[in-house]
Scaffold this active site. Structure first.
Site: not given
Lengths: 354, 393
Positions: B149, B282, B319
């Site tokens: 990610c 994040h 996400h």
């Protein structure tokens, strides 16, 4: 045997020349049996059962490289960078998960293994094992990812973010249902051949490639790289130095205008330090891209390699161990990725072939 | 030394078709609508994705018929960035292409296993950079990476490094993630999804949400951009990367290495923490991750923690995996360009353990630079410091 933990590099150390001080290879021997690797003897009977095979290979190769470099790895090290490559490490696991899900759902997926769906974990596992906290980079460029670790790792050292590097690659053969694999997936290395053995060129279709003609990579290799100044201080054996860079040969152009690409590549390779009298090992496949690279390197010793990015790094390791003249390892791939790695061994040849 | 600047951006997600649309979606607080995921077998959890509208990928499918959805999304975002940067064939000679994908075109392999015709050659799942480099005629390099990610932000930092040391004159960097049975099943099995969607910094957050996305930037030196006469959209002023080396999926709760990455990025940008005027975190909505990031931000920003606005892209987009860091950077560049932080998707109940400021109304940027964070499974941490273009309106 005396081992040493690495101490922090002095701030402002003027010597940033990087040398290889440890080489670890975990690969099947010739005529290997399918069970040639046993994590229980290579690593430990405890704690590794559910670590996927490619990650186990990597841990084993790193263990050997550390011993070879006479280094201890005994705790968090914020000045170590880890750059690793793989193309197929997760292929088998991904296929296993997918089949399980299709057949029974998610209930029986093993929690200890599921996180490895994230490909980078196969590689990041090594840093976690040893507490290497500088940075970790997981590269996957087709065929070139293993040797690309050199250029991208070296840049981070030059930038001052880390002092020393653990570079490497690991592969297991792709899932047997993966397209384009040869019959049988044994990892026995194919013999060195001339380019004439590479087979017919691919049809002149942009981006097309022929089936892989050699066995897929299986195993791992790890190099320990540190500044020459520190290697000298701790009396480490120096295998040699490396320099690597990437190129790209658009497959569509390689098929459409091969002559033009050959001319261009000759100039570019010369700029990368590959002169007419440089020994060259060319690792490629049966594709227009490899053909273009081979024509630009008429004196190269060439061989066909299968899917994966380990083979070029194994050649680098072999040259470092064998000694001899500076040798370029060039790898090329149907998808256009090309890498040139100049290997400068520290000592004369000891029987190895340049 | 000439700075590394952004001259083109691309963005694609469930709520946007391009970077301008992303900014519009942010200002409107447009929320993505989850759709059922590709089948994950007889039993499934939420199994929902915020998906890129299929027609947006039609052109890419026509142009790259042998590629998978992930490459199609990356190519679509790259096409936007390349067009905005006004790149021509001449720029391809010393161009490198870098693409980060969590699992690459794994969805394509799933279709092959389902019986769809497969090609005759070996197609590694991570090959988007090579496919796109071929399309662009790039000659310098094609680099595929993952780093989960955090991958998109790593692609951007690697590209900035290649420009800075002269490896390439132009870098096209992208991050991408698209739906696959593999990701859906794995996140469900790990229990990492919140049925209510991604709720960063909410006291009741319970995990993240799956979303498709692709982000891209064109990077080059200031001098080169000026020489070509193209507008500069922002500056990649600094980056810092570290590794937790702590756990496969969980962050080191101390936040020590995240803090180190942020400080290194700020140091490299040659600014002070006081210059950070907005943070794009994040912030995945997972309980431990958000607390850890808040702790690290507190260590870096000190008493300003509650005064620096945070804009949470994951609340807005879901996400987007390996695309998330790059989409966050594209969002941050827009924030700097406009000088305002759009309203966040409102946090229903603030978590006292996350004392960051997540404004639900539009506010002004409180400093000259933006800090963008991206972290990942495997302990990868990366922070980018971005600066606005000098010709900001």
């Amino acid at each position: 045997m005396t081992t040493h933990a690495l101490s922090p590099l002095p701030v402002g150390d003027p010597v940033r020349e990087l040398v290889v001080t440890g080489v670890g290879v975990c690969a099947p021997p010739a005529e290997a049996a399918p069970d040639w690797f046993d994590y229980r003897t290579e690593l430990s009977a405890q704690g590794y059962k559910y670590v996927p095979r490619a990650a186990q290979y990597l841990l084993a190769a790193a263990k050997r490289a550390l011993v070879d470099a006479r280094l201890e790895s005994d705790g968090p090290d914020d000045r170590c960078g880890v750059v690793l490559g793989s193309n197929n490490c997760a292929s088998q696991l991904h296929a296993d998960i997918d089949r399980e899900v299709a057949n029974t759902g998610i209930r029986f997926l093993r929690p200890a293994t599921v996180p490895y769906f994230s490909v980078n974990l196969f590689l990041a596992r090594l840093g976690i094992e040893h507490g290497w906290r500088g940075f970790t980079l997981a590269l996957h460029s087709p065929a070139t990812a293993g040797v690309e670790t050199v250029q991208h790792g070296f840049r981070v050292v030059r930038d001052g973010d880390v002092d020393w590097l653990v570079l490497g690659a690991t592969e297991t053969p792709p899932d047997t249902a993966h397209p384009g694999l040869p019959d049988g997936l044994s990892a026995a290395a194919p013999p060195e051949t001339g380019l004439s053995d590479l087979g017919p060129l691919a049809a002149a279709v942009p981006g097309a490639a022929l089936p892989a003609a050699a066995a897929a990579d299986d195993g791992a290799a790890v190099l320990i790289v540190e500044p020459a100044s520190r290697a000298a201080v701790r009396g480490a054996r120096v295998y040699g130095t490396l320099a690597s860079s990437s190129l790209f040969v658009p497959p569509s152009l390689a098929a459409r205008d091969a002559d033009g690409e050959v001319d261009r590549l000759r100039t570019v390779l010369a700029a990368h330090g590959v002169s007419a009298d440089t020994p060259v090992r060319l690792l490629g496949d049966s594709s227009p891209v490899t053909d273009v690279v081979a024509r630009a390197l008429p004196g190269a010793r060439s061989r066909t390699v299968g899917p994966g990015c380990l083979s070029p790094l194994l050649d680098v390791a072999d040259i470092l161990r064998s000694g001899g003249p500076s040798t370029a390892v060039v790898c090329a791939n149907a998808l256009g990725t090309v890498a040139v790695t100049m290997v400068v061994p520290a000592r004369p040849a000891s029987g190895g072939n340049p | 030394m000439s700075a590394v600047v952004v001259t083109g951006t691309g963005a694609l997600s469930a709520v946007c078709a391009d970077p301008a649309d992303l900014w519009q979606a942010m200002t409107e607080r447009r929320e993505p609508v989850p759709e059922p995921a590709p089948g994950i077998g007889p039993e499934c959890g939420p199994g929902l994705w915020r998906r890129i509208a299929d027609p947006l990928l039609d052109r890419a499918r026509e142009q790259l018929p042998s590629a998978g959805r992930s490459t199609h999304a990356a190519w679509t975002a790259v096409s936007q960035a390349v067009a905005q940067a006004r790149l021509t064939d001449a720029d391809a000679v010393r161009m490198a292409v870098i693409v980060a994908g969590g699992v690459g075109d794994v969805e394509q392999a799933e279709r092959w296993r389902g019986g769809e015709a497969a090609p005759a050659h070996w197609p590694p799942t991570h090959r988007s950079a090579a496919v796109i480099a071929d399309r662009l005629g790039a000659r310098q390099a094609a680099l595929d990476l993952s780093n989960a990610c955090a991958g998109g932000a790593y692609a951007m930092a690697l590209g900035a490094g290649m420009i800075a040391d002269g490896t390439a004159d132009v870098v096209v960097a992208a991050g991408v993630e698209t739906a696959s049975r593999l990701i859906t099943a794995s996140f469900n099995r790990l229990g990492a999804l919140d049925p209510e969607g991604c709720r960063p910094f909410d006291r009741n957050r319970a995990g993240t949400s799956l979303a498709e996305g692709a982000g891209a930037v064109v990077l080059e030196s200031t001098e080169r951009a000026r020489g070509r006469g193209v507008p500069v959209l922002g500056v990649v002023a600094g980056h810092g990367w570290t590794c937790d080396a702590h756990h496969a999926t969980a962050p080191d709760p101390s936040g020590e290495r995240i803090t180190a990455a942020m400080r290194r990025a700020i140091e490299r940008a040659d600014v002070r923490a006081d210059d950070v005027g907005v943070v794009v975190p994040h912030a995945t909505g997972t309980p431990l991750s958000d607390v850890t990031e808040s702790t690290a931000l507190g260590a870096v920003l000190g008493s300003r923690l509650g005064d620096v606005p945070v804009y949470s892209t994951k609340a807005a987009l879901g996400h987007t995996g390996a695309a998330s860091g790059l989409l966050s950077a594209v969002a941050a560049l827009a924030v700097l360009r406009h000088g305002i932080v759009p309203p966040n998707i409102a946090v229903k109940e603030s978590d006292p353990d996350c004392p960051v400021w997540v404004p639900s109304e539009e506010v002004a940027v409180r400093g000259s630079h933006a800090l963008v964070n991206a972290f990942a499974f495997g302990g990868h941490n990366i922070c980018l410091v971005l600066a606005p273009a000098e010709d900001r309106p």
